[in-house]
Design a protein around this motif. Structure first.
Motif, PDB file in Angstrom:
ATOM      1  N   ALA A  30     -44.446  13.329  -2.784  1.00  0.00           N
ATOM      2  CA  ALA A  30     -43.657  14.068  -3.772  1.00  0.00           C
ATOM      3  C   ALA A  30     -43.524  13.281  -5.066  1.00  0.00           C
ATOM      4  O   ALA A  30     -43.625  13.839  -6.168  1.00  0.00           O
ATOM      5  CB  ALA A  30     -42.274  14.384  -3.201  1.00  0.00           C
ATOM      6  N   ALA A  31     -43.309  11.963  -4.950  1.00  0.00           N
ATOM      7  CA  ALA A  31     -43.158  11.132  -6.153  1.00  0.00           C
ATOM      8  C   ALA A  31     -44.436  11.102  -6.978  1.00  0.00           C
ATOM      9  O   ALA A  31     -44.392  10.943  -8.202  1.00  0.00           O
ATOM     10  CB  ALA A  31     -42.750   9.714  -5.760  1.00  0.00           C
ATOM     11  N   ALA A  32     -45.578  11.291  -6.321  1.00  0.00           N
ATOM     12  CA  ALA A  32     -46.860  11.220  -7.022  1.00  0.00           C
ATOM     13  C   ALA A  32     -47.107  12.414  -7.929  1.00  0.00           C
ATOM     14  O   ALA A  32     -47.999  12.366  -8.789  1.00  0.00           O
ATOM     15  CB  ALA A  32     -48.000  11.098  -6.014  1.00  0.00           C
ATOM     16  N   VAL A  33     -46.334  13.497  -7.782  1.00  0.00           N
ATOM     17  CA  VAL A  33     -46.590  14.684  -8.600  1.00  0.00           C
ATOM     18  C   VAL A  33     -45.609  14.784  -9.775  1.00  0.00           C
ATOM     19  O   VAL A  33     -45.519  15.820 -10.417  1.00  0.00           O
ATOM     20  CB  VAL A  33     -46.542  15.985  -7.768  1.00  0.00           C
ATOM     21  N   VAL A  34     -44.881  13.702 -10.055  1.00  0.00           N
ATOM     22  CA  VAL A  34     -43.991  13.708 -11.214  1.00  0.00           C
ATOM     23  C   VAL A  34     -44.374  12.584 -12.165  1.00  0.00           C
ATOM     24  O   VAL A  34     -44.924  11.559 -11.763  1.00  0.00           O
ATOM     25  CB  VAL A  34     -42.501  13.559 -10.797  1.00  0.00           C
ATOM     26  N   ASN A  35     -44.084  12.800 -13.438  1.00  0.00           N
ATOM     27  CA  ASN A  35     -44.236  11.769 -14.454  1.00  0.00           C
ATOM     28  C   ASN A  35     -42.864  11.221 -14.810  1.00  0.00           C
ATOM     29  O   ASN A  35     -41.889  11.971 -14.897  1.00  0.00           O
ATOM     30  CB  ASN A  35     -44.897  12.333 -15.718  1.00  0.00           C
ATOM     31  N   THR A  78     -42.756  17.379 -14.247  1.00  0.00           N
ATOM     32  CA  THR A  78     -43.797  17.699 -13.274  1.00  0.00           C
ATOM     33  C   THR A  78     -45.168  17.569 -13.919  1.00  0.00           C
ATOM     34  O   THR A  78     -45.322  17.713 -15.129  1.00  0.00           O
ATOM     35  CB  THR A  78     -43.620  19.127 -12.749  1.00  0.00           C
ATOM     36  N   GLN A  79     -46.172  17.324 -13.072  1.00  0.00           N
ATOM     37  CA  GLN A  79     -47.553  17.332 -13.551  1.00  0.00           C
ATOM     38  C   GLN A  79     -48.105  18.761 -13.455  1.00  0.00           C
ATOM     39  O   GLN A  79     -48.174  19.478 -14.430  1.00  0.00           O
ATOM     40  CB  GLN A  79     -48.394  16.353 -12.731  1.00  0.00           C
ATOM     41  N   ASP A  80     -48.470  19.191 -12.252  1.00  0.00           N
ATOM     42  CA  ASP A  80     -49.033  20.527 -12.081  1.00  0.00           C
ATOM     43  C   ASP A  80     -48.116  21.455 -11.294  1.00  0.00           C
ATOM     44  O   ASP A  80     -48.183  22.671 -11.421  1.00  0.00           O
ATOM     45  CB  ASP A  80     -50.385  20.446 -11.358  1.00  0.00           C
ATOM     46  N   ARG A  81     -47.238  20.869 -10.477  1.00  0.00           N
ATOM     47  CA  ARG A  81     -46.391  21.692  -9.628  1.00  0.00           C
ATOM     48  C   ARG A  81     -45.129  20.919  -9.270  1.00  0.00           C
ATOM     49  O   ARG A  81     -45.041  19.711  -9.454  1.00  0.00           O
ATOM     50  CB  ARG A  81     -47.131  22.079  -8.353  1.00  0.00           C
ATOM     51  N   SER A  82     -44.154  21.626  -8.727  1.00  0.00           N
ATOM     52  CA  SER A  82     -42.892  21.012  -8.289  1.00  0.00           C
ATOM     53  C   SER A  82     -43.059  20.399  -6.899  1.00  0.00           C
ATOM     54  O   SER A  82     -43.785  20.945  -6.053  1.00  0.00           O
ATOM     55  CB  SER A  82     -41.786  22.065  -8.270  1.00  0.00           C
ATOM     56  N   PRO A  83     -42.369  19.286  -6.633  1.00  0.00           N
ATOM     57  CA  PRO A  83     -42.449  18.669  -5.300  1.00  0.00           C
ATOM     58  C   PRO A  83     -41.406  19.214  -4.331  1.00  0.00           C
ATOM     59  O   PRO A  83     -41.110  18.572  -3.326  1.00  0.00           O
ATOM     60  CB  PRO A  83     -42.188  17.195  -5.608  1.00  0.00           C
ATOM     61  N   ARG A  84     -40.836  20.383  -4.627  1.00  0.00           N
ATOM     62  CA  ARG A  84     -39.750  20.897  -3.786  1.00  0.00           C
ATOM     63  C   ARG A  84     -40.167  21.017  -2.321  1.00  0.00           C
ATOM     64  O   ARG A  84     -39.385  20.718  -1.411  1.00  0.00           O
ATOM     65  CB  ARG A  84     -39.270  22.260  -4.304  1.00  0.00           C
ATOM     66  N   LEU A  85     -41.374  21.515  -2.064  1.00  0.00           N
ATOM     67  CA  LEU A  85     -41.831  21.710  -0.696  1.00  0.00           C
ATOM     68  C   LEU A  85     -41.853  20.390   0.063  1.00  0.00           C
ATOM     69  O   LEU A  85     -41.379  20.306   1.210  1.00  0.00           O
ATOM     70  CB  LEU A  85     -43.224  22.347  -0.685  1.00  0.00           C
ATOM     71  N   GLU A  86     -42.390  19.345  -0.564  1.00  0.00           N
ATOM     72  CA  GLU A  86     -42.445  18.032   0.089  1.00  0.00           C
ATOM     73  C   GLU A  86     -41.042  17.497   0.372  1.00  0.00           C
ATOM     74  O   GLU A  86     -40.781  16.917   1.430  1.00  0.00           O
ATOM     75  CB  GLU A  86     -43.210  17.024  -0.774  1.00  0.00           C
ATOM     76  N   LEU A  87     -40.129  17.706  -0.585  1.00  0.00           N
ATOM     77  CA  LEU A  87     -38.771  17.198  -0.400  1.00  0.00           C
ATOM     78  C   LEU A  87     -38.063  17.908   0.745  1.00  0.00           C
ATOM     79  O   LEU A  87     -37.332  17.288   1.523  1.00  0.00           O
ATOM     80  CB  LEU A  87     -37.983  17.341  -1.700  1.00  0.00           C
ATOM     81  N   ARG A  88     -38.274  19.215   0.861  1.00  0.00           N
ATOM     82  CA  ARG A  88     -37.675  19.941   1.986  1.00  0.00           C
ATOM     83  C   ARG A  88     -38.265  19.463   3.311  1.00  0.00           C
ATOM     84  O   ARG A  88     -37.555  19.331   4.317  1.00  0.00           O
ATOM     85  CB  ARG A  88     -37.899  21.446   1.819  1.00  0.00           C
ATOM     86  N   ARG A 110     -33.753  10.051  -7.988  1.00  0.00           N
ATOM     87  CA  ARG A 110     -34.263  10.694  -6.769  1.00  0.00           C
ATOM     88  C   ARG A 110     -35.463   9.966  -6.177  1.00  0.00           C
ATOM     89  O   ARG A 110     -35.662   9.962  -4.964  1.00  0.00           O
ATOM     90  CB  ARG A 110     -34.638  12.153  -7.080  1.00  0.00           C
ATOM     91  N   PHE A 111     -36.294   9.332  -7.002  1.00  0.00           N
ATOM     92  CA  PHE A 111     -37.572   8.810  -6.519  1.00  0.00           C
ATOM     93  C   PHE A 111     -37.676   7.289  -6.513  1.00  0.00           C
ATOM     94  O   PHE A 111     -38.749   6.745  -6.314  1.00  0.00           O
ATOM     95  CB  PHE A 111     -38.721   9.401  -7.346  1.00  0.00           C
ATOM     96  N   GLY A 112     -36.585   6.571  -6.742  1.00  0.00           N
ATOM     97  CA  GLY A 112     -36.603   5.117  -6.608  1.00  0.00           C
ATOM     98  C   GLY A 112     -37.220   4.371  -7.772  1.00  0.00           C
ATOM     99  O   GLY A 112     -37.733   3.262  -7.595  1.00  0.00           O
ATOM    100  N   PHE A 113     -37.149   4.958  -8.994  1.00  0.00           N
ATOM    101  CA  PHE A 113     -37.720   4.279 -10.156  1.00  0.00           C
ATOM    102  C   PHE A 113     -36.811   3.171 -10.700  1.00  0.00           C
ATOM    103  O   PHE A 113     -37.244   2.359 -11.517  1.00  0.00           O
ATOM    104  CB  PHE A 113     -38.002   5.288 -11.272  1.00  0.00           C
ATOM    105  N   ALA A 114     -35.548   3.133 -10.276  1.00  0.00           N
ATOM    106  CA  ALA A 114     -34.585   2.198 -10.874  1.00  0.00           C
ATOM    107  C   ALA A 114     -34.779   0.761 -10.403  1.00  0.00           C
ATOM    108  O   ALA A 114     -34.242  -0.169 -11.018  1.00  0.00           O
ATOM    109  CB  ALA A 114     -33.157   2.640 -10.572  1.00  0.00           C
ATOM    110  N   ALA A 116     -42.824   9.440   8.921  1.00  0.00           N
ATOM    111  CA  ALA A 116     -43.456  10.651   8.385  1.00  0.00           C
ATOM    112  C   ALA A 116     -42.698  11.157   7.161  1.00  0.00           C
ATOM    113  O   ALA A 116     -43.300  11.570   6.167  1.00  0.00           O
ATOM    114  CB  ALA A 116     -43.505  11.729   9.463  1.00  0.00           C
ATOM    115  N   ALA A 117     -41.358  11.107   7.205  1.00  0.00           N
ATOM    116  CA  ALA A 117     -40.554  11.555   6.063  1.00  0.00           C
ATOM    117  C   ALA A 117     -40.832  10.707   4.835  1.00  0.00           C
ATOM    118  O   ALA A 117     -40.948  11.234   3.718  1.00  0.00           O
ATOM    119  CB  ALA A 117     -39.064  11.488   6.418  1.00  0.00           C
TER     120      ALA A 117
END
Length: 382
Positions: free
Chosen positions: A175-180, A321-331, A248-252, A167-168
């Motif tokens: 969360a990764a989907a809302v960032v560019n 960010t695209q439209d919003r921060s993913p902080r909630l998903e990360l928490r 943070r999101f595994g792009f490397a 689930a995590a």
């Protein structure tokens, strides 16, 4: 606008660097994840390379002395001056799942579930060693009901842990989907690293000594009942020029794959440390022959370093960010992982109860005597 992310740090993070010595390194070959137990044990040794002389596959149930046997051999090999690679247990990182002595071309590993191993070249190279013979079978049968109860309880706790981690991971992907991610700038940075560190690389044909390098796959860490364990001390023992990549999101992953390919094309052997969540994605690479390593860091995978990084690459600075921060998903992901860690603690407690039932029925003096015998066999190969 650049994305700034802060997440609550879990209190369960532990960087396990005790017993660090110059002639030892520590990795995992198994890991706990949302997909269940991730297993690299089939990649532990390549039986068709390096002319391995002896690979002991240990059999025997809980509490029978597999960890004791491997620790005795590992200590003896270090005392004799050999470089030793320890494979830690993801269920209990204070226990061992394997010991490898490359110079002697010998190794031993726990070949029981969930990482069952079978000999490929029986007796000629690899062989079973049954520690189950050190059980007092008649006495153990008197505690059959307790053994069944504790076995079922720790297995159920692992299932709960894997559900929470799954689930995590799903929340993290959301969360990764809302960032560019600025791939163009990242490409330039890694292209510069490749030219600087592997400047002799020719992607058409350019090997060292006419041979391509070899890749050894390991996990640098795992989430355990103690929290997150990352053995960055092993990186420091194998390389002093360390690039730290904040990611943070595994792009490397794809850039590390390119660096790895460049290194093996030049003939350099690489230790490729893959993600416990996605073993097809690389998180760290170590190139001992070049005294060079690239490590990824993020919340819950911090580099509490003894050495300062040679250079830093901040991929997190290339996020928007695209439209919003993913902080909630990360928490939310952090909270779910805490649930998983709590379940792993339950599994460890039940497994400890199970071993406590078995321990009085095990001849540990016999286990140590057998370890001494096998140590002597290995040393005779010199």
């Amino acid at each position: 606008m650049a994305l700034a992310i802060k997440t609550a740090k879990t209190s369960k993070i532990k960087i396990n660097q005790e017993n660090k010595t110059a002639n030892a390194s520590y990795f995992f070959a198994g890991a706990n994840s949302g997909a269940g137990f991730q297993n690299l044990f089939p990649d532990l040794l390549d039986m068709d390379l390096n002319n391995w002389l002896d690979f002991i596959i240990l059999k025997g149930g809980p509490g029978v002395g597999k960890n004791t046997f491997m620790r005795e051999i590992g200590k003896s090999m270090q005392d004799a001056g050999f470089q030793v690679e320890y494979i830690l247990c993801s269920g209990d990182p204070d226990s061992l799942d394997g010991v490898i002595v490359p110079e002697l071309r010998c190794a031993v590993a726990d070949g029981t579930s969930p990482h069952i191993l079978e000999p490929k070249y029986p007796a000629a190279v690899d062989r079973y060693l049954n520690l189950g013979k050190f059980y007092d079978i008649t006495a153990a049968k008197t505690d059959a009901e307790a053994i069944k109860s504790y076995t079922k309880a720790y297995q159920a706790a692992y299932r709960r842990a894997y559900q929470a981690f799954r689930a995590a991971r799903q929340v993290e992907l959301t969360a990764a989907a809302v960032v560019n991610f600025d791939k163009t700038r990242a490409e330039r940075r890694f292209q510069g690293v490749l030219k600087r560190e592997l400047r002799y690389y020719n992607k058409n044909k350019n090997t060292r000594n006419g041979e391509y390098g070899r890749v050894t796959r390991r996990f640098l860490g795992s989430v355990t009942y103690q929290g997150y364990i990352w053995r960055f001390d092993s990186v420091e023992n194998l390389a002093s020029r360390i690039y730290e990549i904040r990611d943070r999101f595994g792009f490397a992953g794809k850039y590390l794959k390119r660096l790895q390919n460049a290194a093996i094309a030049r003939g350099w052997d690489v230790i490729s440390c893959v993600s416990p969540e996605e073993p097809e994605r690389i998180e760290h690479i170590i190139i001992p022959g070049l005294n060079l390593a690239f490590i990824t860091t993020r919340p819950n995978m911090e580099y509490n370093n003894n050495l300062k990084p040679f250079r830093r690459i901040r991929l997190d600075a290339l996020l928007e960010t695209q439209d919003r921060s993913p902080r909630l998903e990360l928490r939310m992901a952090d909270a779910l992982r805490e649930e998983g860690i709590a379940a792993l603690r339950d599994a460890k407690r039940e497994h400890d109860h199970l071993e406590a039932v078995y321990n009085p029925y095990v001849d540990f003096d016999g286990v140590r005597a057998l370890a001494a015998l096998e140590t002597g066999r290995w040393l005779s190969f010199r």
